[in-house]
Design an enzyme around this catalytic site. Structure first.
Site, short mmCIF file in Angstrom:
data_model
loop_
_atom_site.label_atom_id
_atom_site.label_comp_id
_atom_site.label_asym_id
_atom_site.label_seq_id
_atom_site.Cartn_x
_atom_site.Cartn_y
_atom_site.Cartn_z
N ASP A 215 0.83 -1.21 0.00
CA ASP A 215 0.00 0.00 0.00
C ASP A 215 0.87 1.26 0.00
OD1 ASP A 215 0.77 -0.98 2.47
OD2 ASP A 215 -1.00 -0.31 3.54
N ASP A 239 1.36 -7.64 -10.33
CA ASP A 239 0.45 -7.39 -11.45
C ASP A 239 -0.05 -5.95 -11.38
OD1 ASP A 239 -1.12 -7.85 -13.62
OD2 ASP A 239 -2.70 -8.92 -12.54
#
Ligand code: ATP
Length: 352
Positions: A215, A239
């Site tokens: 994050d 990804d």
């Protein structure tokens, strides 16, 4: 040396044709002796053979030295039992392509969201949260009742060690700096195992290592992209982070990738099949062309053939000068060149 081409869906046939023109030009210019052959995959083979991932294509992939794979529009495939397996994930599983290597670099003169960026994201490719490839049998996702859905995430020591080796090897060749990204504060066991493995391998390589939670990393890569060089992470984080990096550095059309294992390597643009612009000759084939360059580089290292690596380096340089010229770009980058014309222009520069 045998190169197998699978055109894929959406913009796949257009960008793959442009990339193929460049690969053929490179083969002539550097005497690479590449033999190009074709196999069906995706919607094309669903129509002709009843499956998006024919056994014959898998077999041909296994017999090839390298594979050029166009993007696949898996979102509209029928369920696997009706002929629509995810051929992209399937290729990674069938050939054990554990390393997805995705560079993102700001190119001079090209519009980008950040001033400076030259990162390579090394993403584990065979396990993690991916329900279609993290199980021996069955899927890593299931619903005990219609209102409860459960997903399993698999992280193995072997998977972590080999992706760490790939990333450390690359970091050694580049700046000697490695950033690992995970969410070990919450996923203590799975990401904890990943972090332990990366630290173990990196200490052997004597690299400078830093560590961020995924994050925080999404913010940091926007705020100070120039701070990062090689980033290693698990499957789904990689990804997402690599699409963000590609977009920051100039757009999805510029983001190349290879999927590599011990014995096989597949060139595959990081973006998807872009069905909204398919068949209009406006797609940017840069990512696909650069992916082919990365494939040649991988083949050169593996077979100890420096001329393949030289060709790869030249493809990158030629793309750089092609993109530096505003008239040399496709519409997504503010230019007017069509997909085919872009491929021909790059092939011509390469030949010269
Ligand atoms: P898929 O379902 O196969 O992932 P998608 O359209 O959802 O396809 P992407 O193809 O990754 O996802 O890209 C999203 C959008 O970015 C596309 O709709 C397209 O407008 C643009 N785009 C992606 N690749 C290119 C490209 N090579 N050239 C120009 N625009 C592109």
């Amino acid at each position: 040396m045998k190169i197998l081409v699978c055109k894929g869906d959406g913009i796949g046939p257009e960008i793959v044709a442009a990339a193929e023109a460049v690969v053929k030009a490179a083969s002539r210019r550097f005497n690479l002796g590449l033999e190009i052959d074709y196999a069906e995959i995706g919607l094309e083979s669903l129509k002709s053979q009843g499956t998006t991932f024919p056994d014959a294509t898998i077999q041909r992939m296994k017999e090839s030295d390298g594979i050029i794979l166009g993007p696949l529009h898996t979102a509209i495939y029928p369920p696997p039992e009706k002929g629509g397996p995810n051929a992209s994930g399937g290729t990674r599983k069938a050939l054990d392509l554990y390393a997805n290597v995705r560079p993102s670099r700001v190119r001079p003169g090209c519009p980008a969201h950040v001033k400076k960026m030259d990162v390579v994201i090394v993403r584990e490719n065979t396990e993690g949260f991916y329900a279609d490839r993290n199980m021996f049998a069955g899927r890593g996702e299931f619903m005990p009742t219609p209102d409860v859905a459960i997903s399993m995430r698999k992280v193995t020591r072997e998977g972590c060690m080999r992706i760490a080796e790939s990333a450390c090897e690359l970091a050694k060749q580049r700046s000697g700096k490695l950033t690992m990204v995970h969410k070990g504060n919450v996923m203590k066991m799975t990401d904890g195992l990943f972090a332990d493995c990366v630290n173990e391998v990196a200490s052997r390589y004597k690299l400078e290592v830093d560590e961020y939670f995924i994050d925080a990393m999404t913010a940091l890569i926007v705020r100070k992209p120039e701070f990062f060089d090689v980033i290693v992470t698990t499957n789904m984080y990689g990804d997402i982070l690599s699409d963000l990096a590609a977009e920051l550095s100039g757009g999805l059309g510029l983001g190349p990738s290879i999927n590599a294992g011990a014995d096989h390597c597949v060139a595959q643009a990081a973006h998807g099949s872009a069905p909204d612009i398919a068949g209009r000759n406006i797609a940017n084939p840069t990512a696909m062309i650069l992916s082919c360059g990365m494939l040649l580089d991988w083949l050169g290292r593996r077979h100890k053939r420096p001329e393949l690596q030289e060709a790869a380096k030249r493809i990158d340089e030629v793309i750089e000068s092609q993109l530096a010229d505003k008239n040399g770009r496709t519409p997504d980058l503010g230019g007017k060149l069509g997909t085919g014309a872009f491929g021909e222009a790059v092939a011509k520069r390469l030949a010269g």
